[in-house]
Structures are given as structure tokens and as C-alpha cells.
Enzyme design. Structure first.
Site, PDB file in Angstrom:
ATOM      1  N   ARG A   1       0.040  -9.199  -4.193  1.00 48.07           N
ATOM      2  CA  ARG A   1       0.933  -9.465  -3.057  1.00 48.07           C
ATOM      3  C   ARG A   1       1.797 -10.712  -3.296  1.00 48.07           C
ATOM      4  O   ARG A   1       2.625 -11.068  -2.466  1.00 48.07           O
ATOM      5  CB  ARG A   1       0.130  -9.663  -1.776  1.00 48.07           C
TER       6      ARG A   1
ATOM      7  N   ARG B   1     -17.796  -4.325 -17.041  1.00 46.95           N
ATOM      8  CA  ARG B   1     -17.255  -5.566 -16.468  1.00 46.95           C
ATOM      9  C   ARG B   1     -16.251  -5.233 -15.383  1.00 46.95           C
ATOM     10  O   ARG B   1     -15.703  -4.137 -15.354  1.00 46.95           O
ATOM     11  CB  ARG B   1     -16.589  -6.409 -17.568  1.00 46.95           C
TER      12      ARG B   1
ATOM     13  N   ASP C   1       0.807  -1.227   0.000  1.00 41.85           N
ATOM     14  CA  ASP C   1       0.000   0.000   0.000  1.00 41.85           C
ATOM     15  C   ASP C   1       0.834   1.268   0.000  1.00 41.85           C
ATOM     16  O   ASP C   1       0.304   2.351  -0.265  1.00 41.85           O
ATOM     17  CB  ASP C   1      -0.900   0.034   1.247  1.00 41.85           C
TER      18      ASP C   1
ATOM     19  N   GLY D   1      -5.613  -1.358  -1.287  1.00 42.93           N
ATOM     20  CA  GLY D   1      -5.393  -0.018  -0.740  1.00 42.93           C
ATOM     21  C   GLY D   1      -6.647   0.437  -0.033  1.00 42.93           C
ATOM     22  O   GLY D   1      -7.518   1.072  -0.605  1.00 42.93           O
ATOM     23  N   HIS D   2      -6.738   0.014   1.240  1.00 43.10           N
ATOM     24  CA  HIS D   2      -7.931   0.356   2.039  1.00 43.10           C
ATOM     25  C   HIS D   2      -7.934   1.834   2.435  1.00 43.10           C
ATOM     26  O   HIS D   2      -8.911   2.539   2.307  1.00 43.10           O
ATOM     27  CB  HIS D   2      -7.922  -0.455   3.341  1.00 43.10           C
TER      28      HIS D   2
ATOM     29  N   ARG E   1     -16.539  -1.591 -23.930  1.00 44.48           N
ATOM     30  CA  ARG E   1     -17.019  -1.712 -22.551  1.00 44.48           C
ATOM     31  C   ARG E   1     -16.282  -0.767 -21.601  1.00 44.48           C
ATOM     32  O   ARG E   1     -15.169  -0.317 -21.893  1.00 44.48           O
ATOM     33  CB  ARG E   1     -16.760  -3.144 -22.031  1.00 44.48           C
TER      34      ARG E   1
ATOM     35  N   GLU F   1      -9.696  -0.287  -3.393  1.00 43.48           N
ATOM     36  CA  GLU F   1     -10.765  -0.976  -2.640  1.00 43.48           C
ATOM     37  C   GLU F   1     -11.361  -0.075  -1.535  1.00 43.48           C
ATOM     38  O   GLU F   1     -12.504  -0.238  -1.148  1.00 43.48           O
ATOM     39  CB  GLU F   1     -10.234  -2.260  -2.012  1.00 43.48           C
TER      40      GLU F   1
HETATM   41  O1  F6P Z   1      -2.104  -4.132   4.007  1.00 40.93           O
HETATM   42  C1  F6P Z   1      -1.910  -4.684   2.777  1.00 40.93           C
HETATM   43  C2  F6P Z   1      -3.178  -5.298   2.299  1.00 40.93           C
HETATM   44  O2  F6P Z   1      -2.888  -6.040   1.166  1.00 40.93           O
HETATM   45  C3  F6P Z   1      -4.267  -4.289   1.963  1.00 40.93           C
HETATM   46  O3  F6P Z   1      -4.027  -3.619   0.756  1.00 40.93           O
HETATM   47  C4  F6P Z   1      -5.460  -5.192   1.930  1.00 40.93           C
HETATM   48  O4  F6P Z   1      -6.666  -4.487   2.040  1.00 40.93           O
HETATM   49  C5  F6P Z   1      -5.196  -6.068   3.156  1.00 40.93           C
HETATM   50  O5  F6P Z   1      -3.772  -6.167   3.260  1.00 40.93           O
HETATM   51  C6  F6P Z   1      -5.799  -7.450   3.061  1.00 40.93           C
HETATM   52  O6  F6P Z   1      -5.590  -8.045   4.334  1.00 40.93           O
HETATM   53  P1  F6P Z   1      -5.607  -9.636   4.530  1.00 40.93           P
HETATM   54  O7  F6P Z   1      -4.342 -10.155   3.921  1.00 40.93           O
HETATM   55  O8  F6P Z   1      -5.622  -9.808   6.026  1.00 40.93           O
HETATM   56  O9  F6P Z   1      -6.825 -10.154   3.846  1.00 40.93           O
END
Ligand code: F6P
Length: 362
Positions: A289, A280, A141, A184-185, A176, A236
Site C-alpha cells: 500500500r 519459509r 484489493d 486481500g481479505h 524450500r 490473507e
Molecule cells: O482494504 C485494503 C486493505 O489493505 C486490505 O487488503 C487489508 O486487509 C486491510 O486494508 C488492512 O486494513 P488496515 O489498514 O485497517 O489495517
């Protein structure tokens, strides 16, 4: 080694995994063991391993050949020793006693912690409790205050950008709107960088609440100019203006609703309703990750790791290793703890993106 303040240290990885963790472990371990002759205790599964004494000596063969490997050889967890106690959980005091006991039992002079925001908050609290901790900032993030960049971020941008590139051809072929949701919360760095790199027409980040009418107008104007397809890159954690006005409880309630899947699904429905366009969705999720770190992240993680080994040698505990411009420096944990690094409203990339016609929903 003579003169080293540290003879034995523990190392753990905490929080969400990311590419580069093993490169950083290798950087610390090779320097600490090879240069300074230190003994290294691997602590498994984050702070959980420190509470349960789930540990083992790391030998050279354990940290050799891991530079390019994704994930973490130590495993990780989101254990927050100071977090609110769940019903069948140990109390905070019991966890803290166990940590202190295992720290002593393993004759640790320090614990090197590779973690994100929450983990650095824990590290700062453990420092207050008298433990020697050194933090290395990791997360895809890139939202850790105090460092220009975290390892894992660059690789995630590469992965997300490649996905966006691929979506262009299918969006164009079918006329589309393709929505890609990236992680990225709390901060939109990943969406901003990959959206700009991938030529996203609309980029939505948590820092800029969006108005559906603004998105509708942008997509309609593109269609009028002959571009019947569009790419929407959404973090997200992006918020509509209505969500932005909600209090935390209301927003949590909304996100918990069984009908709510994720931001991309909600946005797709809103765009279809507002524009009548064919939409879509692709949610990139954990692909961002996984896998081998980019060369950039391998270098950055090695830099962070070797600087951490120097701090161990000098006994400069209680710091987080940070990247500041071209330098790798140490910053006191208490300066970092619990602070987020959101995208500033006046960030130059926002200006650059707007200049090439990107819509941020505002
Ligand atoms: O902190 C990194 C992250 O990948 C965030 O971007 C994502 O929302 C979160 O971890 C997901 O967490 P978990 O791996 O516990 O589902």
C-alpha cells in the site's frame, strides 16, 4: 465558473490508503479549480473530518506536485458514521447531524469521496440523507463492484510480483517452499494477478477453498519432477475447505485465537506437517500500500479525478466514477453500495493459470 452546478465542494479520502490517492486528488482539484474555478475544501482523515469539521481550503500549491506521492495529503480513517456505535462513540444520529451541519457550514455543493467498499456504502447512505456525493473507487484489493479496476491495485500487483520474483532465487538455492502472503481479505485479485505474473506454483484465494491434500500432491509431484522448491502465493483471506464450511462466528473465533498469526503461518505448518518440506514465510503486508503509484495508476487516478470534476461541473451527483472496458463512466451509488467483486469461478485468468500448471488447492 459560469454554468457550473458546483461552486464549492469538499474532498476526503476514506478507508485503507493506497498508491494513487494523491494523483486522484490532483486530478479532481486541478480540473475543478483550473478549468471550472471551483473552491475546494479539504476534509481531513476521512468521514471523521466531516464529523469534526476538520477542514481547510485547498490552494493550488496544496495539490501541485503530488502526482507521484504515496498515501494521501488529507489523511484517512476507517470512520463509519452509520457503523455500530462503540461505547465511547457518538450516536449515529449525532454523527449524521454533525455531518449535515458541517456540510452546510462549509457551503458545500458536494463531497467527493475517494474510498473502498465500506466508504461507498457510507456514501450511498449519505446520498439517501440528501447530501450530494461523488465516489472514486480506490483499493489495492480491486474488489469494488461496478468498476473493472480501482487505482492502487496495479501498483500493488507490481510490488507483490517483484517480491515473488525475489523469492524464486532463495527458494531455489535452499530447495524450500516459500510462502508469500499478500493482502486481500475478501477477494483474491491481488494474489491471482501477482501469482500469475510471478510464476507462483500454488495460488490460494478466498474464492476457492483449498484442500491440504491437493497442495501436498502438487508440491510432491514438483519435487518428483526435480523441482525441489516451490512458491506459494496466498491471499490473507484464503480459506481451507474446513474454514469454508464454518459459519462466520466460528471463523471469527478461530482467527481471534491468540495462537493464530495469519494465513501464511497456518499454511506453513500444515505444509511442513503434510510434506516434511522446509518452508519459509514472507508476509508482504503494508508494503503493498506504500510508496509512489505506478504510471498506470497515475493515469487511471487522473482519469477518475478529471471525470469527477466534470460530474461536479454538470451537477451529476450521487454517482461513483467507474472504469468499464476502455471508458470511464458514472454509476449510481445505490447500484454499488456494499457489493463486493470477487474473482468469478469462471474467470479467464484461472483457466490461463491452470493451463500453465498452477495449483489453486482445489
Ligand atoms: O482494504 C485494503 C486493505 O489493505 C486490505 O487488503 C487489508 O486487509 C486491510 O486494508 C488492512 O486494513 P488496515 O489498514 O485497517 O489495517
Amino acid at each position: 465558473m459560469k454554468g457550473s452546478a458546483t461552486n464549492t465542494f469538499g474532498i476526503l479520502t476514506s478507508g485503507g490508503d493506497c498508491p494513487g490517492l494523491n494523483a486522484a486528488i490532483r486530478g479532481v482539484a486541478k480540473a475543478a479549480y483550473g478549468l471550472y474555478g471551483m473552491k475546494i475544501i479539504g476534509i481531513n482523515n476521512g468521514f471523521k473530518g466531516l464529523i469534526e469539521d476538520d477542514t481547510g481550503i485547498l490552494k493550488p500549491e496544496d495539490f501541485s506536485g503530488i502526482l507521484t506521492r504515496g498515501g494521501t495529503i488529507l489523511g484517512t480513517s476507517r470512520e463509519k458514521p452509520f457503523g455500530k456505535v462503540k461505547d465511547n462513540d457518538f450516536s449515529v444520529d449525532m454523527k449524521l447531524d454533525a455531518i449535515k451541519e458541517n456540510y452546510k457550514k462549509n457551503n458545500l455543493d458536494c463531497v467527493v469521496m475517494l474510498g473502498g467498499n465500506g466508504s461507498h456504502k457510507t456514501a450511498a447512505l449519505l446520498k439517501e440523507q440528501g447530501l450530494n456525493i461523488i465516489g472514486l473507487p480506490k483499493t489495492i484489493d480491486n474488489d469494488i463492484y461496478g468498476t473493472d479496476i480501482t487505482f492502487g491495485f496495479h501498483t500493488a500487483v507490481d510490488i507483490a510480483t517483484e517480491a515473488i520474483d525475489r523469492l524464486h532465487s532463495t527458494a531455489h538455492s535452499h530447495n524450500r517452499v516459500m510462502i508469500i502472503e499478500v493482502m486481500g481479505h475478501n477477494a483474491g485479485w491481488l494474489a491471482l494477478y501477482s501469482g500469475l505474473a510471478g510464476g507462483g506454483d500454488v495460488i490460494l484465494i478466498p474464492e476457492i477453498p483449498y484442500h491440504m491434500d491437493s497442495i501436498k500432491d502438487h508440491l510432491k509431484n514438483r519435487a518428483k519432477s526435480g523441482k525441489q522448491f516451490s512458491i506459494v502465493v496466498v491471499a490473507e483471506g484464503a480459506l481451507s475447505y474446513e474454514e469454508y464450511k464454518m459459519d462466520k462466528k466460528q471463523l471469527k473465533q478461530k482467527r481471534k485465537d491468540p495462537g493464530y498469526q495469519s494465513k501464511a503461518y497456518e499454511l506453513a505448518k500444515d505444509i511442513e506437517d503434510k510434506t516434511g518440506m522446509d518452508v519459509r514465510i514472507s508476509v508482504l503486508g503494508y508494503l503493498q500500500r506504500g510508496g509512489t503509484p505506478s504510471p498506470y495508476d497515475r493515469v487511471l487516478a487522473t482519469q477518475f479525478g478529471t471525470v469527477a470534476a466534470e460530474l461536479l461541473y454538470k451537477g451529476e451527483y450521487g454517482n461513483m466514477v467507474a472504469r468499464e472496458k476502455d471508458d470511464i463512466i458514472a454509476k449510481p451509488l445505490e447500484e454499488i453500495a456494499g457489493k463486493l467483486k470477487p474473482v468469478p469461478q469462471d474467470h479467464i485468468l484461472l483457466k490461463n493459470a491452470r493451463m500453465v500448471g498452477t495449483c489453486f488447492g482445489d
